[in-house]
Design a protein around this motif. Sequence first.
Motif, short mmCIF file in Angstrom:
data_model
loop_
_atom_site.label_atom_id
_atom_site.label_comp_id
_atom_site.label_asym_id
_atom_site.label_seq_id
_atom_site.Cartn_x
_atom_site.Cartn_y
_atom_site.Cartn_z
N MET A 164 0.74 -1.59 -0.10
CA MET A 164 0.39 -0.39 0.28
C MET A 164 1.05 1.41 -0.40
O MET A 164 0.52 2.28 -0.23
CB MET A 164 -0.87 -0.21 1.60
N VAL A 165 2.14 1.26 0.88
CA VAL A 165 2.57 2.79 0.67
C VAL A 165 3.78 2.88 -0.59
O VAL A 165 3.81 3.17 -1.05
CB VAL A 165 3.92 1.84 2.16
N ALA A 166 4.17 1.56 -1.01
CA ALA A 166 4.55 1.50 -1.91
C ALA A 166 3.81 2.05 -3.49
O ALA A 166 4.61 2.11 -4.28
CB ALA A 166 5.79 0.20 -2.82
N ALA A 167 2.66 2.14 -3.50
CA ALA A 167 1.78 1.59 -4.17
C ALA A 167 1.13 3.50 -4.52
O ALA A 167 0.37 3.74 -5.03
CB ALA A 167 0.28 1.44 -4.68
N ASP A 168 1.31 3.87 -3.37
CA ASP A 168 0.85 5.82 -3.15
C ASP A 168 1.51 5.64 -2.90
O ASP A 168 3.16 6.41 -3.47
CB ASP A 168 0.84 5.84 -1.88
N PRO A 169 0.77 7.56 -4.29
CA PRO A 169 1.91 8.57 -5.26
C PRO A 169 2.79 8.96 -4.92
O PRO A 169 4.13 9.69 -4.09
CB PRO A 169 1.35 9.68 -6.53
N ALA A 170 1.83 9.87 -2.78
CA ALA A 170 3.26 10.72 -1.88
C ALA A 170 4.84 9.71 -1.35
O ALA A 170 5.14 10.49 -0.78
CB ALA A 170 2.25 10.56 -0.74
N LEU A 211 1.54 6.59 8.63
CA LEU A 211 0.41 6.08 9.67
C LEU A 211 -0.31 5.36 8.06
O LEU A 211 -0.83 5.98 6.82
CB LEU A 211 -0.71 6.44 10.49
N ILE A 212 -0.81 3.96 8.54
CA ILE A 212 -1.31 3.39 8.14
C ILE A 212 -2.16 2.76 8.93
O ILE A 212 -2.64 2.13 9.45
CB ILE A 212 -0.40 2.30 7.51
N TYR A 213 -3.70 3.09 8.13
CA TYR A 213 -4.91 2.69 8.74
C TYR A 213 -6.08 2.73 7.63
O TYR A 213 -6.23 3.49 7.07
CB TYR A 213 -5.28 3.98 10.21
N ASP A 214 -7.62 2.11 7.67
CA ASP A 214 -8.21 1.22 6.77
C ASP A 214 -8.27 1.91 5.53
O ASP A 214 -8.96 2.61 4.67
CB ASP A 214 -9.15 3.03 7.81
N GLY A 215 -6.87 1.05 5.05
CA GLY A 215 -6.93 1.57 3.33
C GLY A 215 -5.74 2.19 3.32
O GLY A 215 -5.98 2.17 2.44
N LYS A 216 -5.81 2.78 4.29
CA LYS A 216 -4.38 4.62 3.88
C LYS A 216 -3.97 4.46 4.27
O LYS A 216 -3.19 4.08 5.16
CB LYS A 216 -6.50 5.98 3.70
N VAL A 217 -2.81 5.10 2.91
CA VAL A 217 -1.39 5.46 3.96
C VAL A 217 -1.50 7.33 4.10
O VAL A 217 -2.27 8.23 3.62
CB VAL A 217 -0.69 5.58 2.66
N ASN A 218 -0.99 7.64 5.22
CA ASN A 218 -1.64 9.13 5.68
C ASN A 218 0.07 9.56 5.66
O ASN A 218 0.96 9.29 7.29
CB ASN A 218 -1.90 9.32 6.50
N PHE A 219 0.90 10.47 5.05
CA PHE A 219 2.38 10.89 5.71
C PHE A 219 2.04 12.61 6.49
O PHE A 219 1.14 13.42 6.32
CB PHE A 219 2.96 11.50 4.51
N TYR A 220 3.16 12.79 7.40
CA TYR A 220 3.00 13.73 8.29
C TYR A 220 4.12 14.77 7.68
O TYR A 220 3.70 15.27 8.09
CB TYR A 220 2.65 13.45 9.96
#
Length: 354
Positions: A164-170, A211-220
């Motif tokens: 999920m992290v690798a596939a995220d453009p962010a 954080l990775i939660y509920d199918g989403k990656v959130n960068f801070y």
Amino acid sequence: MKKRILMLFVFALTLQMQAQTNTGNTEKLPRVTILATGGTIAGAGESETKAAYTAGTVPVDILLNAVPQIHELAKISGEQIAQIGSQDMSVEVWLKLAKRINRIFEEDSADAVVITHGTDTMEETGTFLDLTVMFDKPVVLVGAMRPSTAMSQDGNKNLLDAVMVAADPASQGKGVLVAMNGLVFDARDVTKTVTTSTSTFQSRNFGPIGLIYDGKVNFYYQSTRNPSQKFDVSKATSLPQVEIIYGYADASPVPVDALIKTKVKGIVYAGMGNGNFNAPVGKALERASKEGIVVCRSNRTGAGRTTLYNEVDDAALGFVVADDLNPQKARILLMLSLMETSNRTSIQNNFFKY
């Protein structure tokens, strides 16, 4: 009869349109190559409830088949780079990984890479790749604290999160990342802190970057200390020998003198407090420096900077400091630096920039 034929035609047309839509969605998915090296995430034991297991026994294809959900996130391909417990990780495997990842990105055969890895030395592999992968595309390390056969195994969820992290453009341009236990860490700062807990990976100085939660990656946030200049290991077959010596009360200079005789290229001293040493060890480290061995002061505390000149006259002794890198990470940067130079000023700049 005509009505039935019409219904069948409409049904077939709907299926064809769905297939075309699914094909189109698959084509739009990012391409993620998973490079397997073994570790607990590929480990197997005799019992679901016992801690004993053998690392690196599960091959990459079985590892990937155990998490079919990753195929909804990316077009997945897998390669077996090594099949070891990460306590047996070596410079040889590091070089193999770096060269393979650079080739994958150079040939544009993947948009991101995930590396399955044992946890013991994951932070070291992450640091090495952070300094030697020449592209800004996502590289994510992942492992597990419990083997695949355990009742409470954590590998499948960690692998899903890593893809999920690798596939995220962010994730683009953030350097090498580590995805473990629902958190995203910068490879430069993360370290293993507990022997057996699933929450073992922490960044004691700065915390996780996402954080990775509920199918989403959130960068801070994003580290500003990513290397501005990478080290080219495309033709390297080995690295200069650098060893670590651990500091403690009433320590003997014997290990330092032994390394002088061995003619190592560098010594990382994991000192007490702010990289301190007693008088006998200090004299031995000074002898090493005069013999042309680059001495780097780090610390054994697990967090914080080792500062230049505060309690040690580093300039007079010819020492460099690791800044906030722990000893095992400082060793990697010193090895790579020594590939290019033995100049203390240049090496110190490498530590302050990374």
